[in-house]
Every structure is written in structure tokens, then in C-alpha cells.
Design an enzyme around this catalytic site. Structure first.
Site, PDB file in Angstrom:
ATOM      1  N   ASP A  86      16.744  -9.615  19.961  1.00 47.94           N
ATOM      2  CA  ASP A  86      18.195  -9.841  19.878  1.00 47.94           C
ATOM      3  C   ASP A  86      18.863  -8.824  18.944  1.00 47.94           C
ATOM      4  OD1 ASP A  86      17.279 -10.681  17.443  1.00 47.94           O
ATOM      5  OD2 ASP A  86      17.833 -12.780  17.690  1.00 47.94           O
ATOM      6  N   CYS A 100       0.804  -1.226   0.000  1.00 50.71           N
ATOM      7  CA  CYS A 100       0.000   0.000   0.000  1.00 50.71           C
ATOM      8  C   CYS A 100       0.834   1.272   0.000  1.00 50.71           C
ATOM      9  CB  CYS A 100      -0.931   0.010   1.208  1.00 50.71           C
ATOM     10  SG  CYS A 100      -0.058   0.297   2.766  1.00 50.71           S
ATOM     11  N   ARG A 107      15.145  -6.449  16.886  1.00 52.17           N
ATOM     12  CA  ARG A 107      15.434  -6.807  15.500  1.00 52.17           C
ATOM     13  C   ARG A 107      14.117  -7.001  14.767  1.00 52.17           C
ATOM     14  NH1 ARG A 107      16.281 -12.137  13.036  1.00 52.17           N
ATOM     15  NH2 ARG A 107      16.319 -12.979  15.147  1.00 52.17           N
ATOM     16  N   CYS A 150       1.669  -4.188   8.474  1.00 49.18           N
ATOM     17  CA  CYS A 150       1.455  -2.800   8.068  1.00 49.18           C
ATOM     18  C   CYS A 150       0.131  -2.345   8.646  1.00 49.18           C
ATOM     19  CB  CYS A 150       1.422  -2.710   6.539  1.00 49.18           C
ATOM     20  SG  CYS A 150       0.865  -1.106   5.936  1.00 49.18           S
TER      21      CYS A 150
HETATM   22 FE    FE Z   1       0.573  -1.728   3.718  1.00 46.49          FE
END
Ligand code: FE
Length: 131
Positions: free
Chosen positions: A110, A51, A118, A97
Site C-alpha cells: 500500500d 551490523c 511500503r 538485514c
Molecule cells: Fe544487519
């Protein structure tokens, strides 16, 4: 979840490559060390490949050696959603997202200081926008 960008499965399939569809919409994982951005050090912003929502800065990227692009932080915490994921016999935290619900990867504890995080992200879930 009510995401701002909503598409039917058929629309997502038409908009994405088969691999991007598998990862973003079916929570798949690309094979390690194969992604376009695993070894990639250009300056710019990483957007959602589904998107176009901005997710990470290149300054937040680091080389974790794990085989997927890794970041120690995110552009805006509101742009990425975290969800607990108990699939595959593991206890992990999935990253999505927050604009389209696309699967990005997982977050682990870690990473390098100062965040210790991470963000392990599939290349195919990202679209790089150069500075
Ligand atoms: Fe997205």
C-alpha cells in the site's frame, strides 16, 4: 541462513540496547509513533543498527502516517531479505538485514507509486548516517 555477521545471543545482548535486542533478534515491534526516525527528515543513509549494513536512502523515505518509518524502496535489493511471516494470525512478509539476519519490519503493498511498496521499519533497527 548463513549471515556474514554472526554473533551468539550473549554477544548480541551485550552489543544492543534491550529494545534493539528485542526487535532485531526477537522479531519484536516498537510501539507506533515512538521511534526516533518516525518523524525525521535529514538527508543521509539508514544502516542496520545491528551490523551497520546500508539499507535505505533518505530519498526513499515517505510519511505514511502508520507510526513507523516508511520507505518506498531500498538501497540494494540484495541487502534486505524477505521471508513469509504467518505469526499473530496475519499473512505478512518480514524484512531482514541480509548481512546479520536482524529483524527490520515488514513490507506491504500500500505504498506510493511508482513502487506501490511500503517498507514499514522499526526505528530501533536503524542507524542514521548523515550525508
Ligand atoms: Fe544487519
Amino acid at each position: 541462513m548463513d549471515y556474514k555477521t554472526q554473533k551468539s545471543d550473549a554477544e548480541w545482548q551485550a552489543a544492543l540496547s534491550p529494545e534493539a535486542y528485542r526487535v532485531l533478534r526477537e522479531k519484536g515491534t516498537e510501539r507506533p509513533f515512538t521511534g526516533e526516525y518516525n518523524h525525521f527528515e535529514e538527508q543521509g543513509t539508514y544502516h542496520c543498527a545491528g551490523c551497520d549494513f546500508p539499507l535505505f536512502e533518505s530519498t526513499q523515505k515517505f510519511n505514511s502516517g502508520c507510526g513507523w518509518p516508511s520507505f518506498w524502496g531500498e538501497l540494494e535489493s540484495a541487502n534486505i531479505e524477505q521471508q513469509s511471516d504467518h505469526t499473530h494470525g496475519m499473512k505478512r512478509v518480514e524484512l531482514l538485514c541480509s548481512n546479520c539476519g536482524g529483524h527490520l519490519g515488514h513490507i506491504f503493498n500500500d505504498g506510493p507509486p511508482p513502487s506501490g511498496k511500503r517498507y514499514c521499519i522499526n526505528s530501533v533497527s536503524l542507524k542514521f548516517v548523515p550525508k
